[in-house]
Design a protein around this motif. Structure first.
Motif, PDB file in Angstrom:
ATOM      1  N   LYS A   9      54.342  14.442  55.801  1.00  0.00           N
ATOM      2  CA  LYS A   9      55.003  13.574  56.771  1.00  0.00           C
ATOM      3  C   LYS A   9      56.373  13.201  56.218  1.00  0.00           C
ATOM      4  O   LYS A   9      56.498  12.811  55.066  1.00  0.00           O
ATOM      5  N   ARG A  69      63.516  17.396  63.753  1.00  0.00           N
ATOM      6  CA  ARG A  69      62.772  17.872  64.925  1.00  0.00           C
ATOM      7  C   ARG A  69      62.614  19.390  64.876  1.00  0.00           C
ATOM      8  O   ARG A  69      61.571  19.914  65.270  1.00  0.00           O
ATOM      9  N   ASP A  72      59.809  20.006  62.536  1.00  0.00           N
ATOM     10  CA  ASP A  72      58.512  19.727  63.161  1.00  0.00           C
ATOM     11  C   ASP A  72      58.096  20.858  64.101  1.00  0.00           C
ATOM     12  O   ASP A  72      56.921  21.251  64.131  1.00  0.00           O
ATOM     13  N   ASN A  73      59.045  21.377  64.865  1.00  0.00           N
ATOM     14  CA  ASN A  73      58.735  22.474  65.785  1.00  0.00           C
ATOM     15  C   ASN A  73      58.349  23.737  65.026  1.00  0.00           C
ATOM     16  O   ASN A  73      57.433  24.452  65.441  1.00  0.00           O
ATOM     17  N   VAL A  75      56.965  23.879  62.059  1.00  0.00           N
ATOM     18  CA  VAL A  75      55.625  23.642  61.508  1.00  0.00           C
ATOM     19  C   VAL A  75      54.571  23.838  62.596  1.00  0.00           C
ATOM     20  O   VAL A  75      53.523  24.446  62.360  1.00  0.00           O
ATOM     21  N   SER A  76      54.857  23.354  63.803  1.00  0.00           N
ATOM     22  CA  SER A  76      53.926  23.517  64.916  1.00  0.00           C
ATOM     23  C   SER A  76      53.740  24.993  65.281  1.00  0.00           C
ATOM     24  O   SER A  76      52.621  25.448  65.503  1.00  0.00           O
ATOM     25  N   ILE A  77      54.831  25.741  65.319  1.00  0.00           N
ATOM     26  CA  ILE A  77      54.748  27.174  65.616  1.00  0.00           C
ATOM     27  C   ILE A  77      53.956  27.888  64.531  1.00  0.00           C
ATOM     28  O   ILE A  77      53.107  28.745  64.823  1.00  0.00           O
ATOM     29  N   ASN A  78      54.204  27.533  63.295  1.00  0.00           N
ATOM     30  CA  ASN A  78      53.477  28.137  62.181  1.00  0.00           C
ATOM     31  C   ASN A  78      51.979  27.857  62.294  1.00  0.00           C
ATOM     32  O   ASN A  78      51.153  28.749  62.080  1.00  0.00           O
ATOM     33  N   GLN A  79      51.625  26.641  62.646  1.00  0.00           N
ATOM     34  CA  GLN A  79      50.214  26.288  62.788  1.00  0.00           C
ATOM     35  C   GLN A  79      49.571  27.051  63.947  1.00  0.00           C
ATOM     36  O   GLN A  79      48.435  27.512  63.836  1.00  0.00           O
ATOM     37  N   GLN A  80      50.288  27.204  65.054  1.00  0.00           N
ATOM     38  CA  GLN A  80      49.765  27.958  66.189  1.00  0.00           C
ATOM     39  C   GLN A  80      49.549  29.425  65.824  1.00  0.00           C
ATOM     40  O   GLN A  80      48.565  30.034  66.247  1.00  0.00           O
ATOM     41  N   ASP A  83      46.430  29.631  63.819  1.00  0.00           N
ATOM     42  CA  ASP A  83      45.241  29.449  64.653  1.00  0.00           C
ATOM     43  C   ASP A  83      44.913  30.709  65.449  1.00  0.00           C
ATOM     44  O   ASP A  83      43.748  31.023  65.679  1.00  0.00           O
TER      45      ASP A  83
END
Length: 90
Positions: A9, A69, A72-73, A75-80, A83
């Motif tokens: 964070k 930001r 954060d985006n 990191v979100s793409i990497n997590q998707q 998954d």
């Protein structure tokens, strides 16, 4: 707490918001002191400081927040992506 200690964070966006309000306070104090420094030139300088100073503090703060930001985006793409493909191969 683990997110904070593990650098998961980001704390800097909160610090940037605090610095934004401190910057506005500095612009306000500078502008008002220039207004009362005397003469027509002081009034024009004070108004310019109040207008352009506030705009510049806002733009600079938004640019710094934008970097976080984007992070954060990403990191979100990497997590998707993880998954969708748990094996780790693309």
């Amino acid at each position: 707490m683990q997110d904070l200690l593990g650098f998961e964070k980001m704390v800097t966006p909160i610090v940037i918001r605090i610095l934004y309000f401190l910057g506005l306070l500095v612009v306000l104090i500078s502008g008002v002191s220039a207004l009362f420094s005397g003469g027509f030139r002081g009034i024009l300088t004070g108004i310019a400081i109040l207008i352009f100073g506030a705009i510049m503090v806002r733009v600079y703060s938004e640019l710094l927040i934008l970097l976080f930001r984007i992070h954060d985006n990403l990191v979100s793409i990497n997590q998707q992506m993880k998954d969708r493909n748990p094996s780790g191969q693309l």
